[in-house]
Design a protein around this motif. Structure first.
Motif, PDB file in Angstrom:
ATOM      1  N   PHE A 133      -9.041  13.680  28.568  1.00  0.00           N
ATOM      2  CA  PHE A 133      -8.339  14.366  29.645  1.00  0.00           C
ATOM      3  C   PHE A 133      -7.163  13.471  30.007  1.00  0.00           C
ATOM      4  N   SER A 145      -3.741  12.896  32.228  1.00  0.00           N
ATOM      5  CA  SER A 145      -2.970  13.393  33.360  1.00  0.00           C
ATOM      6  C   SER A 145      -1.695  12.573  33.507  1.00  0.00           C
ATOM      7  N   PHE A 179      -1.330  17.951  33.342  1.00  0.00           N
ATOM      8  CA  PHE A 179      -2.507  17.418  32.672  1.00  0.00           C
ATOM      9  C   PHE A 179      -2.771  18.169  31.382  1.00  0.00           C
ATOM     10  N   LYS A 225      -6.622   1.834  23.734  1.00  0.00           N
ATOM     11  CA  LYS A 225      -5.263   1.412  24.077  1.00  0.00           C
ATOM     12  C   LYS A 225      -5.118   1.374  25.590  1.00  0.00           C
ATOM     13  N   LEU A 274      -2.322   0.899  27.533  1.00  0.00           N
ATOM     14  CA  LEU A 274      -1.186   1.516  28.185  1.00  0.00           C
ATOM     15  C   LEU A 274      -0.665   2.638  27.299  1.00  0.00           C
ATOM     16  N   GLN A 287      -2.158   8.857  32.149  1.00  0.00           N
ATOM     17  CA  GLN A 287      -3.499   8.459  32.544  1.00  0.00           C
ATOM     18  C   GLN A 287      -4.460   9.125  31.579  1.00  0.00           C
ATOM     19  N   GLN A 338      -8.305   9.499  30.009  1.00  0.00           N
ATOM     20  CA  GLN A 338      -9.728   9.242  30.170  1.00  0.00           C
ATOM     21  C   GLN A 338     -10.524  10.223  29.329  1.00  0.00           C
ATOM     22  N   ARG A 376     -14.618  14.766  30.937  1.00  0.00           N
ATOM     23  CA  ARG A 376     -15.965  14.892  31.478  1.00  0.00           C
ATOM     24  C   ARG A 376     -16.363  16.333  31.702  1.00  0.00           C
ATOM     25  N   ARG A 377     -15.370  17.160  31.858  1.00  0.00           N
ATOM     26  CA  ARG A 377     -15.713  18.546  32.131  1.00  0.00           C
ATOM     27  C   ARG A 377     -15.363  19.385  30.922  1.00  0.00           C
ATOM     28  N   TRP A 430     -11.547  15.125  40.454  1.00  0.00           N
ATOM     29  CA  TRP A 430     -12.708  14.606  41.147  1.00  0.00           C
ATOM     30  C   TRP A 430     -12.503  13.164  41.569  1.00  0.00           C
ATOM     31  N   TYR A 431     -11.714  12.417  40.790  1.00  0.00           N
ATOM     32  CA  TYR A 431     -11.671  10.989  41.096  1.00  0.00           C
ATOM     33  C   TYR A 431     -10.857  10.696  42.347  1.00  0.00           C
ATOM     34  N   ARG A 457       6.016  -0.733  21.428  1.00  0.00           N
ATOM     35  CA  ARG A 457       5.160   0.312  21.948  1.00  0.00           C
ATOM     36  C   ARG A 457       5.502   0.643  23.390  1.00  0.00           C
ATOM     37  N   THR A 458       5.681  -0.385  24.179  1.00  0.00           N
ATOM     38  CA  THR A 458       5.951  -0.113  25.598  1.00  0.00           C
ATOM     39  C   THR A 458       7.306   0.549  25.770  1.00  0.00           C
TER      40      THR A 458
END
Lengths: 102, 1425
Positions: free
Chosen positions: A12, A14, A52, A69, A71, A80, A82, A85-86, B1039-1040, B1389-1390
């Motif tokens: 996921f 975002s 997202f 990785k 970054l 971002q 991750q 999860r869903r 959710w987070y 990369r950055t």
């Protein structure tokens, strides 16, 4: 068959910058492994995507490579990333008509 | 006056920000009734309150309802004797909510956005009864708090609010008229004060002092002194006090009337009247000069204001800047900008200034202001902070600032490193605002700068056109797209272009006429997609055309599936399928088209819901049969998949139609499948096995296993007849397993006689063997069906004897078996049920008891049903189907029986259960009035489980009305989770996709003042979004975030809860660790006030934290507290060391020395840093003696502190220099370097100090010493130190000079390399290394130097230089070590580029270690040779 493996190896992502579309996401995450699907939902009202994205790899290795990785920079923005999860909410991988790119 | 931005003057400091909007600080707030600030009180601390005591008094007024209190509504409506209370309370809550919204916006940014304002306006209108307060709140926000709107627009909005709310029944009083006046002033709206007064008179409202003041200001704004004087005279006649505000207005008035002298004179008039001109007066005068462009007087006035102690804030200066800009005196602005002091809160103020300037077309000046923003140096690449000016660019776009200017700003922002991608950002704003021309022009500019332009950039421009079916608009955008060489991709075409056209032909023609190319693959695919969903016959024609280009099915699979689902045109479905099956053009190259079609069929079935499948069963059967006729085959694998899908979706009837499609070559292995008997037999398998059987028989070999196999296959084919024949034929060879399969087959075919026969035969052969549980139960069921209850009970008993174990699914099967007995009547069920329970085959459950009640209910024997249910309750503790019984009793109106039922339930299960049963029964039967009575029974409380049960029932039966009723009735139920209840409603809305209802629910939620949980909001948003509705709130995305929020909240509550020692200690420790020393100090004082004594460690921690921040006074205070509570309290080593550091830093060297000595006395060991700071402090005071003192003290300590040997020498030398005694300084230094066993320690510190202080005398003297030491004593260290310090300070010429005079300097490899190593650890140092390299080209090998330089480039994030260096290394044939490669790769990369080499996979640390090891080995090798 395809059904049970649907939710595996998925990220996921975002904070996706508005300048990239599904194609660019696919290309970027392609460096970690073969991308099975990439779902970046666009808002039909605004014409922008929602920031997202789900990225599914064909292998666990691809998923892990991407997760390892630290970054993820794409067009100057830090993604971002991750593990998903869903489950996709009713989205099927063969749904090419929902305004998203796969 | 109309003080721009003045209105927000205090907002940042007061939680009740909006109170001050009127800005009448000096004239006293006439609107104090507005102070319903219960929100602010709850959220902000004590501090802000105490700053504004007047606010406190006001806030205790009137509105007692805290926002966010969920139950207020219920509480209020209980007072039924006074109905208006409820309405008023609701208003109050809404007001609080709106206030909180506006307040938070103003407090954070000093402004309100147009959208927020309109939203609150809309909400207030919708709730129906706008209160006076709400009206006031909205009116006041129509002025300078809206910098993004033009003045006219603002006034227009104010008028709209005024009229609309009046229409809705808002009562206006003088405060409203005054607020409107203020808005007029802020918006410079021209109006007739006389008419205004007339209007007030008509409304029978008395003007007050504030009204007059503002009318004076209005006259003055137009330079109408006469008008102002009239009102002034009127005020005087009424004996109203003339306040500063009036004078300020007059300053403006005179100046606008062209009489600047009189304006200036007002100040003396004021003083004469005993009023000192305040900052506002000066600002009025400054504005007067600014309007004239009289800079001299302006500056003079500024000084005067300063002298008069009327300190002007940045905000005041900004107002002057604004005036200068508007009066066309831009050339003077830079001078005034210099005067800005960048006070706290500068940025939001300056932002508002920029916005106002842009709104009024002074974007040049706005940009000037933007450039004064502190540059946000953020090393953190991930933060958006790196981009400054987003708000600026956005507003420029909104205000239609010309493209050239926008591009100019972008360029400058980019060049000044203020923004990384200003053009891209601007484009996003233009797209958001759907400004097509600007967007296209921006993209053109971006293209010129080689920035990518992608098809989806155009989507925001297309959405509205697509929605409106505006073909011309779409074509326009597509033309623009083509002009930028962007080919519309598949998504663009199918989602945005084609939908505006009625047919594909029209689309083709229109686009062709517009000169748009139609050749792209995207267009072809879109065309296919379009046809797939609309016309399969056309699609077939299109696809079967031999000239049609090749395209993978994947690209239109979903549309095709959709089309197949929608269409009844089986003929064309078959044609298309056959085409896909044969034509390789529509499969991925290398794939077999047959496989493609197989997968397609799987996907087709997969995409259909259970209900669709049932509904289209015949169509699909027809389709499959025709496919068979066309010789289209499936692979075995796919068949299995489809079979599983069909079974899972409960349409096994279709399986037999699919199995015939399996490729005959594959079919042998398909295995046992439950399909209807096939005319030709299961190809191959049965004949094969029968042949084998015959063969074995002929050879007289055992047949049992083959026989069982064959019976299994026949069973799978449901071929009972043949199976029985075989059994007859080979009776002796029948195994137990074969019997079991056969019995089960008989059961399925409802052949009870044969089943029993077989069973008996089986027992005869071996009475110890039984069936498995499911086969037993199947047998029981078929017996029951055939009314052979006796035999059924026998089988049940046999199950018990054989000890058959039952699992959950078997229990469910038992339930179905019992259900089969329902038509046979109550007693039969009763008997079977009792048998099951007495035998202990299954434990009694409500479910297993249900068939008994069903039996009575089905025969309309209510009394029997009730008795049966109660009997179950008595015997097994279960009350089956009581809801259904009660519902029927209520429906029939059988009060007697109902009474009995309720009495029994009440007795057995308690009154609460009974009430709920009754409640649900009333709901179910639509008797809402009765239901409400029940649920409002005093003392009844919420039972979440039961409410959930009924809600779920409503949801699955889609009973919206009933559910709504329940939610409504339970609003006052004690402990009822309201959010949960609304969530049920929304779930049903989602189920039925009813967005209007969902929206109504949302209104209800607000009405009830519920704070919905996030999942509730999300569900609501889902329903609205999927119906293309706007979501009227912010949707919590993830959710987070929620998790993060709850975490943030916790410490706060913990803070409040801290009441005893241990809790305080924990909180204190946490605060200290986070470096929040002042907070810790405050808490400690609080604890002390409460008389809490803490442990010594806590005090020590707080002291340390305070000292770490340099707060010596507070630390001493804590020390005093600690000593008063704990008599023996002493500071720890660490605290003492910090104390020394702090004292030294503050120059209190005596105290510091004292502290140090007391530490030493207590045998405490001071830290290295403490000593260093103390010695440095002493040297800066020139106190040589004290340094010696410290030195000797430490020597007596005995332990080495790892102090540099030069610490004392260098600082003593510096102390001498400070005293002007250069000779002594040189003397002690020379002593060190000339002593025979010196290790060439560094005196760089001394050189640094004197160079920093530009102490030329000392520099001369010391450099002479360094030269002497180098040239005469071969001690190059001091010279090297000097040389490197010169380099560091960029004094290259002097460094060169040193180099020329000191021969050995170039050979000081170690010192030079360590300089390089150190420099490479900080960014921006690469030039120093380069200079050194230029001065001494070969001071070290390139192998050593280049990696350091690489490190520098990486540190500076300078990819270009890093690339160049890498190339140079390769050209020079150097082996690039892995550490450098790793660094370079990460840099690539950055920066978003790919390195031209594989990135070393290990961590930095790994390569660093590796390199170290390697160097060590080389050195070892060198030493041994």
């Amino acid at each position: 068959m395809a059904a049970p493996s649907r939710n595996l190896f998925e990220l996921f992502v975002s904070k996706v910058p508005w300048t990239v579309a599904g194609k660019e996401m696919r290309e970027y995450f392609g460096q970690f492994g073969q991308v099975r699907k990439c779902l970046l939902p666009f808002d039909k009202e605004t014409g922008f995507h929602r920031g997202f994205c789900w990225v599914g790899f064909t292998t666990e290795e691809g998923l892990n490579n991407a997760l390892q990785k630290e970054l993820h920079l794409l067009e100057g923005a830090k993604l971002q990333v991750q593990k998903n999860r869903r489950p996709f909410s009713g989205q099927k991988s063969n749904n090419e008509n929902d305004g998203s790119s796969i | 006056m109309a003080a721009l931005l003045r209105s927000t003057r205090f907002l940042k400091f007061s939680p009740l920000g909006l109170l001050q909007i009127v800005g009448t600080r000096r004239t006293g707030p006439p609107l104090s009734r507005l102070c319903s600030g219960s929100i602010g009180v709850g959220r902000t601390g004590v501090l802000t309150q105490s700053q504004r005591p007047s606010v406190d008094i006001a806030s205790s007024y009137v509105w007692p309802c805290a926002a966010g209190c969920v139950r207020n509504y219920a509480v209020a409506t209980e007072k039924k004797d006074e109905p208006s209370v409820a309405v008023r309370s609701k208003q109050a809550q809404h007001f609080d909510w709106a206030l909180a919204k506006l307040d938070s916006s103003v407090r954070r940014t000093g402004r309100i956005t147009k959208t927020l304002h309109l939203r609150i306006f809309h909400d207030i209108c919708r709730t129906g009864y706008p209160s006076g307060n709400q009206a006031l709140l909205l009116l006041r926000s129509c002025g300078s708090l809206l910098p993004e709107m033009s003045l006219d627009e603002r006034t227009e909005l104010a008028h709209r609010v005024w009229e609309k709310l009046q229409e809705l029944g808002a009562q206006y009083d003088v405060s409203h008229y005054n607020a409107l006046l203020k808005v007029y002033l802020q918006n410079e709206f021209k109006f007739s004060p006389n008419d205004f007064l007339g209007k007030m008179e008509t409304a029978n409202i008395q003007p007050n002092r504030v009204t007059y003041q503002r009318l004076i200001a209005a006259y003055c704004q137009n330079g109408d002194i006469e008008g102002a004087s009239t009102i002034l005279g009127f005020m005087k006649s009424k004996d109203l006090p003339i306040t500063e505000a009036v004078f300020n207005a007059l300053v403006t008035g005179h100046s606008r009337a062209g009489d600047i002298e009189s304006a200036k004179n007002i100040l003396s008039v004021m003083r004469g009247a005993g009023i000192d001109p305040g900052p506002d007066t000066f600002v009025s005068l400054l504005n007067a000069y600014a309007e004239k462009g009289d800079m001299d007087s302006l500056k003079k006035t500024l000084e005067e204001a300063e002298n008069a102690d009327s300190s002007l804030m940045d905000r005041d200066i900004m107002e002057v800047i604004f005036t200068l800009a508007r009066a066309g005196h831009q050339q003077h602005i830079p001078e005034i900008v210099e005067r800005l002091r960048h006070e706290r809160g500068y940025i939001p103020d300056a932002m508002n200034l920029c916005l106002s300037l842009i709104t009024q077309g002074h974007d040049d000046t706005a940009f000037l202001i933007l450039k004064t923003f502190p540059s946000l140096q953020s090393d953190d690449i991930n933060s958006d902070l790196a981009n400054l000016g987003n708000f600026f660019l956005r507003h420029c776009v909104n205000m239609d600032t010309p493209l050239e200017k926008i591009c100019h700003y972008c360029k400058e922002l980019h060049n000044n490193n203020m923004h990384t991608s200003p053009l891209t950002f601007t484009l996003s704003c233009a797209l958001e605002a759907k400004k097509t021309d600007l967007s296209l022009q921006l993209m053109k500019t971006m293209k010129e700068q080689n920035l990518p332009i992608r098809p989806h950039y155009f989507w925001p421009l297309l959405t509205q056109n697509t929605k409106d079916k505006n073909a011309a608009g779409v074509v326009e955008v597509i033309k623009g797209m083509q002009a930028l060489d962007v080919t519309p991709d598949l998504d663009t075409i199918s989602s945005y272009i084609l939908p505006v056209f009625n047919s594909i032909e029209v689309a083709r023609q229109t686009l062709k006429d517009a000169g748009i190319s139609l050749e792209s693959e995207g267009f072809v695919t879109s065309e296919i997609r379009f046809m797939a969903t609309s016309n399969l016959a056309q699609l077939y024609t299109l696809l079967s055309d031999p000239s049609h280009p090749s395209i993978d099915l994947v690209n239109f699979r979903s549309s095709l599936i959709q089309g197949f689902r929608k269409s009844d045109d089986v003929e064309n479905m078959v044609k298309i399928t056959k085409l896909l099956y044969q034509d390789e053009r529509y499969s991925k190259t290398g794939n077999n088209p047959a496989d493609t079609v197989s997968y397609f069929l799987y996907n087709l079935i997969d995409s259909m819901s259970e209900s669709t499948l049932h509904a289209q069963e015949d169509k699909l059967r027809n389709y499959f049969n025709q496919l068979k006729a066309q010789n289209i085959f499936l692979t075995e694998n796919i068949y299995r998949g489809i079979r599983n899908l069909l079974q899972a979706k409960h349409v096994p009837e279709l399986i037999k139609d699919v199995i015939v499609l399996v490729d005959p070559n594959d079919r042998v292995s398909v295995g046992p499948i439950s399909t209807a008997p096939h005319p030709s037999g299961l190809d191959g398998k049965v004949p094969f096995l029968e042949a084998k059987l015959a063969e074995l028989k002929a050879e007289n070999q055992p047949l049992a296993s083959v026989l069982k196999q064959i019976i299994q296959v026949l069973s799978a084919e449901e071929n009972l007849q043949r199976a029985l024949e075989l059994k007859q034929q080979y009776e002796d060879e029948m195994s137990m397993g074969a019997y079991a399969v056969l019995i089960n087959l008989c059961c399925r075919h409802n052949n009870v006689e044969e089943a029993l026969n077989l069973k008996r035969e089986m027992s005869r052969q071996d009475s110890s063997v039984g069936l498995d549980a499911s086969k037993y139960i199947a047998l029981v069921k078929v017996l029951i069906k055939n009314s052979r209850v006796e035999e059924a009970t026998d089988i049940l008993k046999e199950m018990k004897e054989k000890d058959v174990a039952l699992n959950d699914s078997h229990v469910t099967m038992l339930f179905h078996a019992l259900n089969a007995a329902v038509p046979k009547g109550g007693p039969v069920v009763q008997r079977l049920q009792e048998t099951i329970f007495t035998l202990g085959l299954a434990k009694p459950s409500a479910n297993l008891c249900a068939p008994l009640v069903s039996a009575y209910l089905d025969s309309n024997d209510l009394s029997g049903a009730l008795d049966a249910a109660l009997d179950c309750q008595k015997r097994y503790g279960h009350l089956p189907r009581i809801h259904d019984i009660v519902v029927i009793l209520v429906e029939k109106g059988d009060t007697e029986l109902l009474q009995k039922a309720m009495d029994m339930v009440s007795q057995e299960r308690g009154e609460m259960t009974m009430l709920y049963d009754l409640f649900f029964a009333f709901l179910q039967t639509g008797r809402y009035r009765e239901a409400r009575k029940i649920i409002e029974t005093p003392g009844l409380r919420a039972r979440p489980g039961r409410l959930q049960w009924y809600a779920e029932k409503c949801i699955s039966n889609q009973q919206m009305e009933v559910l709504e009723q329940m939610v409504d009735m339970t609003s006052k139920l004690f402990e009822c989770d309201r959010d949960e209840m609304y969530c049920y409603l929304l779930r049903l809305c989602k189920e039925t996709n009813d967005w209007q209802k969902a929206e109504a629910v949302w209104t209800k939620i607000q009405e009830e003042n519920i704070i919905p949980r996030e999942r509730t909001l999300r569900m609501l948003a889902d329903v609205l979004k999927s119906n293309g509705q706007e979501v009227p709130f912010e949707v919590p995305e993830t959710w987070y975030e929620q998790a993060a929020n709850t975490q943030q909240v916790k410490p706060e509550t913990a803070h409040r809860a801290a009441e005893n020692g241990p809790q305080y200690q924990m909180r204190l420790l946490a605060l200290c660790k986070k470096g929040k020393a002042t907070e810790a100090f405050r808490m400690l004082k609080e604890a002390d006030k409460k008389g809490v004594t803490l442990g010594p460690a806590s005090y020590d921690h707080v002291i340390r934290a305070l000292l770490a921040g340099g707060a010596l006074k507070d630390a001493t205070a804590v020390k005093d507290i600690a000593q008063s509570r704990l008599p023996g309290f002493q500071l720890s080593d660490t605290a003492n060391s910090l104390l020394v550091v702090t004292q030294s830093k503050l120059g209190q060297t005596k105290d510091a020395l004292e502290t140090l000595k007391s530490m030493l006395q207590q045998d405490h060991v001071p830290s290295q840093l403490a000593i260093t700071r103390l010695v440095q402090a002493l040297s800066s005071q020139g106190d040589v003696a004290a340094i010696t003192d410290v030195q000797s003290c430490l020597e007596s300590l005995g332990t080495s502190l790892n102090l540099s040997t030069m610490l004392f020498t260098n600082n003593k030398a510096l102390a001498h220099i400070k005293q002007g005694d250069l000779d002594s300084a040189v003397e002690i230094l020379e002593e060190v370097y000339t002593s025979p066993d010196n290790k060439s320690p560094s005196m760089g510190f001394v050189f640094r100090k004197v160079l920093e202080e530009n102490n030329d005398k000392a520099i001369d003297k010391l450099s002479a010493m360094a030269e002497r030491l180098a040239n005469h004593f071969a001690c190059c260290r001091p010279a090297t130190d000097l040389f490197l310090n010169l380099l560091k300070l960029g004094k290259v010429e002097e460094a060169k000079f040193m180099l020329a005079r000191v021969n050995g300097l170039a050979e000081q490899k170690d010192a030079l390399v360590s300089f390089v190593a150190r420099a490479s650890q900080r960014p921006g140092q690469v030039d120093k290394i380069k200079t050194l390299h230029n001065l001494i080209p070969d001071f070290v090998e390139k192998e050593v130097l280049y990696p350091y330089m690489m490190k520098c480039h990486v540190m500076d994030k300078d990819l270009a230089s890093a690339k160049a260096l890498y190339e140079r290394m390769q050209e020079e044939g150097l082996v690039v070590d892995e550490l450098s490669l790793k660094r370079l790769a990460v840099l690539y990369r950055t920066q978003g580029e790919t390195a031209p080499f594989p990135e070393p996979s290990e961590s930095f640390k790994f390569y660093a270690e590796k390199l170290k090891e390697k160097t060590a080995k080389v050195q070892d090798g060198e030493q041994s040779t």
